[in-house]
Design a protein around this motif. Structure first.
Motif, short mmCIF file in Angstrom:
data_model
loop_
_atom_site.label_atom_id
_atom_site.label_comp_id
_atom_site.label_asym_id
_atom_site.label_seq_id
_atom_site.Cartn_x
_atom_site.Cartn_y
_atom_site.Cartn_z
N SER A 66 2.35 3.63 2.70
CA SER A 66 1.48 3.29 3.92
C SER A 66 2.43 1.93 4.89
O SER A 66 1.89 1.98 6.05
CB SER A 66 0.22 2.36 3.28
OG SER A 66 0.60 1.40 2.31
N GLY A 67 3.12 1.26 4.23
CA GLY A 67 3.74 0.16 4.95
C GLY A 67 4.77 0.83 6.01
O GLY A 67 5.17 0.35 6.99
N LEU A 68 5.43 1.75 5.53
CA LEU A 68 6.18 2.60 6.47
C LEU A 68 5.75 3.14 7.38
O LEU A 68 6.09 3.17 8.58
CB LEU A 68 7.19 3.58 5.57
CG LEU A 68 8.41 4.17 6.45
CD1 LEU A 68 9.41 3.40 6.99
CD2 LEU A 68 8.95 5.38 5.62
N ALA A 70 2.83 2.40 8.80
CA ALA A 70 2.43 1.27 9.60
C ALA A 70 3.56 0.78 10.64
O ALA A 70 3.23 0.40 11.81
CB ALA A 70 1.62 0.19 8.84
N ARG A 71 4.65 0.62 10.00
CA ARG A 71 5.76 0.34 10.72
C ARG A 71 6.18 1.00 11.64
O ARG A 71 6.44 0.67 13.05
CB ARG A 71 6.91 -0.05 9.76
CG ARG A 71 8.19 -0.44 10.71
CD ARG A 71 9.14 -0.62 9.58
NE ARG A 71 10.75 -0.88 10.15
CZ ARG A 71 11.66 -1.41 9.47
NH1 ARG A 71 11.63 -1.59 8.33
NH2 ARG A 71 13.00 -1.59 10.53
N ARG A 105 -0.55 -5.55 11.34
CA ARG A 105 -0.96 -6.34 10.29
C ARG A 105 -0.53 -5.63 8.70
O ARG A 105 -0.47 -6.12 8.04
CB ARG A 105 -2.36 -6.64 10.42
CG ARG A 105 -2.62 -7.55 11.42
CD ARG A 105 -4.07 -8.16 11.34
NE ARG A 105 -5.14 -6.87 11.67
CZ ARG A 105 -5.66 -6.69 12.96
NH1 ARG A 105 -5.26 -7.55 13.88
NH2 ARG A 105 -6.54 -5.72 13.01
N ARG A 106 -0.70 -4.23 8.82
CA ARG A 106 -0.34 -3.42 7.65
C ARG A 106 0.94 -3.35 7.36
O ARG A 106 1.34 -2.63 6.24
CB ARG A 106 -1.27 -2.21 7.85
CG ARG A 106 -2.55 -1.98 8.12
CD ARG A 106 -3.30 -0.72 7.71
NE ARG A 106 -2.75 0.08 8.67
CZ ARG A 106 -3.14 0.66 9.96
NH1 ARG A 106 -4.14 -0.21 10.46
NH2 ARG A 106 -2.50 1.62 10.63
N SER A 107 2.08 -3.62 8.37
CA SER A 107 3.46 -3.68 8.03
C SER A 107 3.91 -4.74 7.28
O SER A 107 3.38 -5.68 7.69
CB SER A 107 4.16 -3.18 9.41
OG SER A 107 5.61 -3.28 9.05
N LEU A 108 5.07 -4.31 6.56
CA LEU A 108 5.72 -5.45 5.64
C LEU A 108 6.79 -6.00 6.35
O LEU A 108 7.41 -6.84 5.97
CB LEU A 108 5.99 -4.91 4.30
CG LEU A 108 5.00 -4.34 3.45
CD1 LEU A 108 5.60 -3.88 1.97
CD2 LEU A 108 3.74 -5.58 3.36
N TYR A 109 7.10 -5.46 7.59
CA TYR A 109 8.22 -5.93 8.40
C TYR A 109 7.75 -6.91 9.56
O TYR A 109 6.92 -6.97 10.04
CB TYR A 109 8.90 -4.75 9.17
CG TYR A 109 10.18 -4.88 10.03
CD1 TYR A 109 11.30 -5.72 9.42
CD2 TYR A 109 10.38 -4.51 11.24
CE1 TYR A 109 12.51 -5.98 9.87
CE2 TYR A 109 11.71 -4.77 11.62
CZ TYR A 109 12.57 -5.35 11.17
OH TYR A 109 14.04 -5.68 11.56
N ASP A 112 6.67 -6.70 13.15
CA ASP A 112 5.50 -5.90 13.83
C ASP A 112 4.18 -6.65 13.79
O ASP A 112 3.44 -6.20 14.73
CB ASP A 112 5.19 -4.85 12.50
CG ASP A 112 6.74 -3.81 12.51
OD1 ASP A 112 7.22 -3.80 13.34
OD2 ASP A 112 6.74 -3.08 11.57
#
Length: 248
Positions: A66-68, A70-71, A105-109, A112
């Protein structure tokens, strides 16, 4: 960077080597470079459409973490919005802002969650609100030298519009200390040198302006006709200042 967009596009789309009829048929079409080059060639809406297609593929890929996902979504929608503003389609860009913010907001990077502020800055700058645009661009700028280089570029343009060339020099010069790929792929070094030349000229530093204008002139000397007005502007500045572009 040499402004040879026709050759670059043939290489990205067809695998055709510049100045040759040779083609590497085993090489698949490079969609990212193709979209980047379309934008450089003045086909910004085509670029926006290509980036939105890539974004939709991230959106519809449940197998990705999911994080990827979102990114990829936040990033490609930002590229699409950047191209849309370049094409004066501000309605299209505005319609993407909330989606960019939600995906970010959902990305861990770290980059973003702040990308939506860059698009808001573009829209503000296009409306002539450069003071507000500067604030938005600064919010989006997470790394002066390793981030999305168009943030530096657009921030520098707004600072110049506000007659703050010294600040523009600082932020645009940082681009030259970053990489050429990743987030640094979306602005050519030649464009950064061109904006630096303008900023140095505006800050009454003609020697530095001449150095950057000379580099622009050498880089674009054999460029596609699309860049002829900007090449001529560099040459005229150098001529007025009694400077030579040199050789190379």
């Amino acid at each position: 960077m040499r402004g040879r967009f026709v050759d670059a596009l043939a290489l990205a789309r067809e695998g055709r080597a510049p100045g040759s009829t040779l083609r590497r048929r085993s090489v698949s079409r490079d969609r990212v470079h193709s979209a980047v080059i379309d934008m450089e060639m003045g086909r910004a809406l085509t670029a926006a459409e290509q980036f939105e297609v890539i974004a939709s593929e991230y959106r519809s890929s449940p197998s990705l973490p999911s994080g990827l996902r979102a990114r990829g979504l936040a990033w490609n929608l930002t590229l699409a919005a950047t191209a849309a503003v370049e094409a004066n389609d501000t309605l299209r860009a505005r319609s993407l802002v909330d989606s960019i913010a939600a995906a970010g907001r959902r990305s861990l990077y770290d980059r973003d969650p702040h990308l939506h502020a860059f698009v808001r800055g573009l829209l503000l700058a296009r409306a002539g609100h450069h003071g507000l645009a500067v604030s938005s661009f600064r919010e989006a700028l997470r790394s002066p030298s390793q981030g999305y280089t168009r943030i530096n570029y657009e921030l520098g343009r707004s600072l110049l519009a506000l007659n703050r060339p010294l600040e523009a020099i600082e932020v645009v010069r940082a681009v030259l200390h970053g990489g050429l790929d990743g987030s640094g792929l979306y602005l050519t070094r030649t464009e950064a040198h061109e904006l630096l030349a303008q900023a140095f000229a505006a800050s009454a530093q003609p020697d530095s302006a001449a150095w950057h204008y000379a580099l622009v002139e050498r880089s674009w000397r054999r460029s596609d006709p699309l860049l002829a007005p900007r090449l001529e502007a560099a040459r005229q500045w150098l001529a007025r200042a009694g400077r030579s572009a040199g050789h190379g």
